[in-house]
Design a protein around this motif. Structure first.
Motif: not given
Lengths: 421, 297
Positions: B113-122, B160-175, B237-240
C-alpha cells in the motif's frame, strides 16, 4: 608530553607539505553547459578547458553539467539571482532574452581590441542584438536524412527519397505491422509531435520545402501558403500514422537506432547517436542529403560573458573565448564534433578522410547557409518559446478537431500577432 | 538583570526562546512571499533580485482576469483537485480499513500500500509516461490485446485521455499517504467504543458510520487539506506526462506559473498567477481545517 609535541610537529609538517603540493588557483571561472560529458562536443570542451588552463596555470575552469531540458530555467535563475556563471553558454534561440535584459557583455570592444576576424563566421549575425555583439556563434548546422536501408528495402524502396513525394511514398511503404498483431511496429518517418522547439524544426522542413517560412521580413507569416502546405504535410504524416504519435525528438533517435523508424530528418549529431546502435542495426543506418529543399539549418549555440562580473574576470573569460575560437581549436571542433566549425577557411581533408559523412554535413551546411535559412524565426526571437507553445496548441487543435490547415494557420497567425504586438 | 523565573517576566522568556524559529520562518517563508507579491506588481519580463525596481502596476492582474489561459487553468485545477482528492480518499480509506484488519500477510500488504508513495515522483512518472506511450506503451498494448479498445488511445493528444492519465498517476502516487494517515487515525480509535456499539447491537455499517467516521473526521480533514494542496502545487507529474497539453487540458495553476515565468520569461505574470494560487490555497486550507476541526466537537 615530549612525544605528543613530536607528533604535533610531524602532523603540522605533513599538513604543510601536502598543502604545498596542491595547486593554488588564484581564480576560478565557473562554466555551465549541457554538453559536459557528451561524446564529441563534450570532448571538445574538455580540450578547450585543458588548453586554457595550460596557458593560465593559476586559473581553474569549473565546468558543471545542467540537462538541456532545464537549461534555460537554470541559467535564468542564476542570472536573476545575481550569480551567473562566468563563461556563458546558451542556445542560439534563447540568448536574446538574456541580452535584452542587458545581462550579456558587449563583445564588440574585445573583438576590436584583439583583432579577431569574424568575416564569414557562420551564423555570427545571429549574435548581433540591438546593435551590439553579445556572443560568438559556436555552431551553425544543417539537417540531413538518417535512414535504415534495410527497412526501406524490405518495404520495396530501393532509392533514397529525393523530394517530398518520394519521401511520403517511402514513409507509407515502410510503416508496417511486421508481426501481424494489429499494432504498427515500424514507422516510416520520425516526426516530433510532442511540442517544443524540435517539433517546430521538424515542421519547418515541410514549410521550407513548400516555399514558406515562419516569418517574412521579421513579421509573422503563419498564414502564408508555404506554412499552410507545411501544416497539411505534417497533418498527413500524423493522421495516417506514419510517425509514432506524441513522441519527442530524443525518442525518435532512440527508435531509429532500435530499428523501429525507417527515416528521420535530423542534425549531424544523429551520427554520434547512430554509432551507439546495436551492430545488427548499425550496419543498416545510413545518412543522405535531406530530400526536402532547402534543408533546415540554423544557429545552434553561443558563448559569451555576463556584464556584471569584475574586469579581471572579463579579461580571463575573453581569453577563454579566444581559445575556443582559435584556429586549432576550431579544427579540433570539426574533428571531435564530426561537423564543420563556424570558422571559415579550415582544411577538412583529414576530417573527410576520417568521417564518412563529414562531406555530407559540410555540403548541407553550405546549402542551408546559401539559402539564408535559420530555424529561429527572425523577428520573434524574444517570443520564440511562447510562439512554439502557440504553434503546438493550434496544431493539436487541428489534429483533435480535424481543422483544415488553413484554419489552423489563421489561428496561429492571430495568436502570434497578439503576443508579438 | 531580568529574573525570567518571576511570573512577570516568564512570558518574555518564552518569546525569547521562540524568536530564532520565528525569524528563520520569516526569512524562508515570508520573504519569498513578499518577493512574489512585489514581482507580481511589476511590469517585467525578467525580475532580478536586488536589481532596479520597476514601478508598481496592476497590469499583470489585468492580464490575469482577461486571460483565457488563467480561467482554463482554474477550471482544470478545480476538476483535478475534486477528482484526485475524492478518489484518493476513497481508495486510501478502503486500503486503510483493509490493512487495519488482522490477517496473514498484513505486514506485506501494508508495504505494498505504501510502496507508490516511497518511489521518487519523477522516476515513477517517467515509468508511467513510457507505459502510457501512445505508440509503444504497454497500457495500450494490453487494452488492445484484451479487446477493450480497437485502436490505441492517444494519451498525449486526446484531451480527456490526457486528463485522466494525469489524474490516474496522481492518485496512484497520492493515495498511499491518505491510507497511511487514515490507518494511524483508525488505530487511535478506542476499542471500547466498538465494544459498546456491539453491545448495543450496532451493525458493521452502523459502527462504520457512527464510530469510525466521526473519530476519523479530524484526520480526514488534515489529509484532505494536504491532498488538495499537493494537487494544487504538483508540477512534475503533469510536466513529464503532458506538459500541460493537449490544448491546455492539463494546464493547472502551477503549470501556468511555470510556463509564464520560466518558459515565456514573463515573470511578472507568472508571479501574479503564483500569488492568486497562494490565496486560493490559503482559503481552501482554512475552510477545510475549520470545518473538520468543528466536526470533532
Amino acid at each position: 608530553m615530549r612525544r605528543l609535541k613530536k607528533v604535533a610537529i610531524a602532523a603540522a609538517l605533513a599538513l604543510s607539505t601536502s598543502m604545498a603540493t596542491l595547486p593554488a588557483f588564484a581564480e576560478t571561472l565557473t562554466f555551465v553547459s549541457w554538453m559536459k560529458g557528451e561524446p564529441g562536443y563534450g570532448d571538445w570542451w574538455n580540450e578547450v578547458i585543458q588548453k586554457f588552463e595550460s596557458e593560465h596555470p593559476d586559473v581553474k575552469v569549473e565546468m558543471t553539467k545542467v540537462a538541456r531540458s532545464e537549461y534555460a530555467d537554470t541559467m535564468f535563475t542564476m542570472f536573476a539571482g545575481g550569480t551567473p556563471p562566468d563563461i556563458v553558454h546558451l542556445a542560439a534561440f534563447e540568448y536574446q532574452s538574456f541580452a535584452n535584459e542587458g545581462w550579456l557583455e558587449d563583445l564588440g570592444p574585445y573583438i576590436k581590441k584583439s583583432g579577431m576576424n569574424l568575416d564569414g563566421w557562420a551564423g555570427q549575425s545571429t549574435c548581433e542584438w540591438k546593435g551590439t555583439t553579445n556572443c560568438i556563434m559556436l555552431l551553425y548546422t544543417a539537417y540531413i536524412l538518417a535512414y535504415n536501408e534495410k527497412l526501406l528495402k524490405d518495404a520495396g524502396i530501393e532509392a533514397v527519397p529525393t523530394d517530398w513525394n518520394s519521401l511520403l511514398a517511402a514513409a507509407k511503404a515502410a510503416t508496417r505491422d511486421t508481426d501481424g498483431d494489429g499494432v504498427t511496429d515500424v514507422y516510416g518517418l520520425g516526426v516530433d509531435s510532442s511540442g517544443g522547439s524540435n517539433m517546430m524544426h521538424d515542421m519547418l522542413h515541410f514549410v521550407l520545402d513548400a516555399g514558406g517560412n515562419w516569418t517574412e521580413n521579421g513579421k509573422p507569416a503563419f498564414n502564408s501558403p508555404g506554412v499552410i502546405e507545411g501544416l497539411r504535410r505534417f497533418k498527413e504524416i500524423y493522421t495516417e500514422g506514419l510517425t509514432p504519435k506524441d513522441a519527442a525528438a530524443g525518442d525518435m533517435r532512440q527508435l531509429l537506432v532500435e530499428g523501429r523508424i525507417a527515416m528521420r530528418l535530423d542534425g549531424p549529431w544523429i551520427w554520434n547517436v547512430m554509432k551507439k546502435a546495436d551492430p545488427a542495426v548499425r550496419d543498416n543506418l545510413k545518412l543522405a542529403e535531406s530530400p526536402l529543399n532547402p534543408p533546415v539549418g540554423g544557429t545552434s549555440n553561443v558563448i559569451g560573458m555576463p556584464s556584471d562580473i569584475s574586469d579581471e574576470k572579463k579579461a580571463l573569460v575573453w581569453d577563454f573565448i579566444q581559445v575556443a575560437t582559435s584556429k586549432d581549436m576550431q579544427q579540433r571542433f570539426a574533428t571531435l564534433g564530426s561537423s564543420p566549425a563556424p570558422m571559415p577557411g579550415l582544411d577538412y581533408s583529414a576530417e573527410i578522410a576520417a568521417s564518412p559523412y563529414f562531406e555530407l554535413f559540410a555540403k548541407a551546411n553550405d546549402k542551408a547557409s546559401a539559402a539564408g535559412i535559420d530555424r529561429l524565426p527572425k523577428g520573434l526571437e524574444l517570443e520564440f518559446n511562447e510562439v512554439t507553445k502557440l504553434v503546438f496548441r493550434e496544431v493539436q487543435r487541428m489534429l483533435i478537431d480535424n481543422l483544415s490547415p488553413e484554419e489552423a494557420a489563421a489561428n496561429i497567425q492571430t495568436a502570434v500577432e497578439r503576443i508579438a504586438g | 538583570m531580568i529574573d525570567f523565573s518571576s511570573p512577570k517576566h516568564r512570558s518574555k522568556f518564552g518569546y525569547m526562546l521562540l524568536a530564532p524559529a520565528v525569524i528563520l520562518m520569516a526569512l524562508i517563508i515570508i520573504y519569498p512571499i513578499l518577493l512574489s507579491v512585489d514581482i507580481s506588481l511589476q511590469d517585467v519580463r525578467i525580475a532580478r533580485v536586488g536589481g532596479t525596481q520597476a514601478p508598481w502596476t496592476t497590469k499583470n492582474y489585468d492580464w490575469l482576469i482577461n486571460s483565457e489561459e488563467f480561467w482554463n487553468s482554474i477550471w482544470v485545477t478545480a476538476r483535478m483537485v475534486f477528482f484526485v482528492g475524492g478518489t484518493s480518499l476513497v481508495i486510501g480509506l478502503a486500503t486503510a480499513l483493509l490493512v487495519n484488519q488482522k490477517f496473514k500477510g498484513r505486514a506485506l500488504a501494508r508495504l505494498f500500500v505504501a510502496l507508490p508513495w516511497a518511489v521518487p515522483e519523477v522516476v515513477a512518472t517517467v515509468i508511467w509516461a513510457w507505459m502510457l506511450d501512445s505508440s509503444f506503451g504497454v497500457i495500450n498494448w494490453l487494452l488492445l490485446k484484451a479487446g477493450f479498445i480497437s485502436e490505441a488511445i492517444q494519451f498525449g493528444s486526446n484531451a480527456t485521455a490526457a486528463f485522466f492519465a494525469v489524474c490516474f498517476v496522481m492518485i496512484w502516487k497520492g493515495y498511499p499517504l491518505v491510507s497511511i494517515m487514515l490507518l494511524a487515525g483508525l488505530q487511535s480509535i478506542p476499542a471500547e467504543q466498538y465494544q459498546a456499539a456491539k453491545v448495543d447491537g450496532a451493525s458493521v455499517w452502523q459502527r462504520f458510520f457512527y464510530v469510525t467516521l466521526p473519530n476519523l473526521a479530524p484526520v480526514i480533514g488534515v489529509t484532505m487539506v494536504m491532498t488538495t494542496l499537493w494537487v494544487f502545487r504538483d508540477f512534475s507529474i503533469i510536466y513529464v506526462l503532458t506538459q500541460g497539453g493537449p490544448i491546455g487540458a492539463t494546464t493547472t495553476l502551477s503549470m501556468l506559473t511555470f510556463e509564464q515565468a520560466f518558459s515565456f520569461f514573463r515573470m511578472g505574470q507568472g508571479a501574479a498567477v503564483g500569488v492568486v494560487t497562494m490565496i486560493i490555497c490559503a482559503i481552501i486550507s482554512r475552510a477545510l481545517v475549520g470545518r473538520f476541526a468543528k466536526s470533532v466537537h
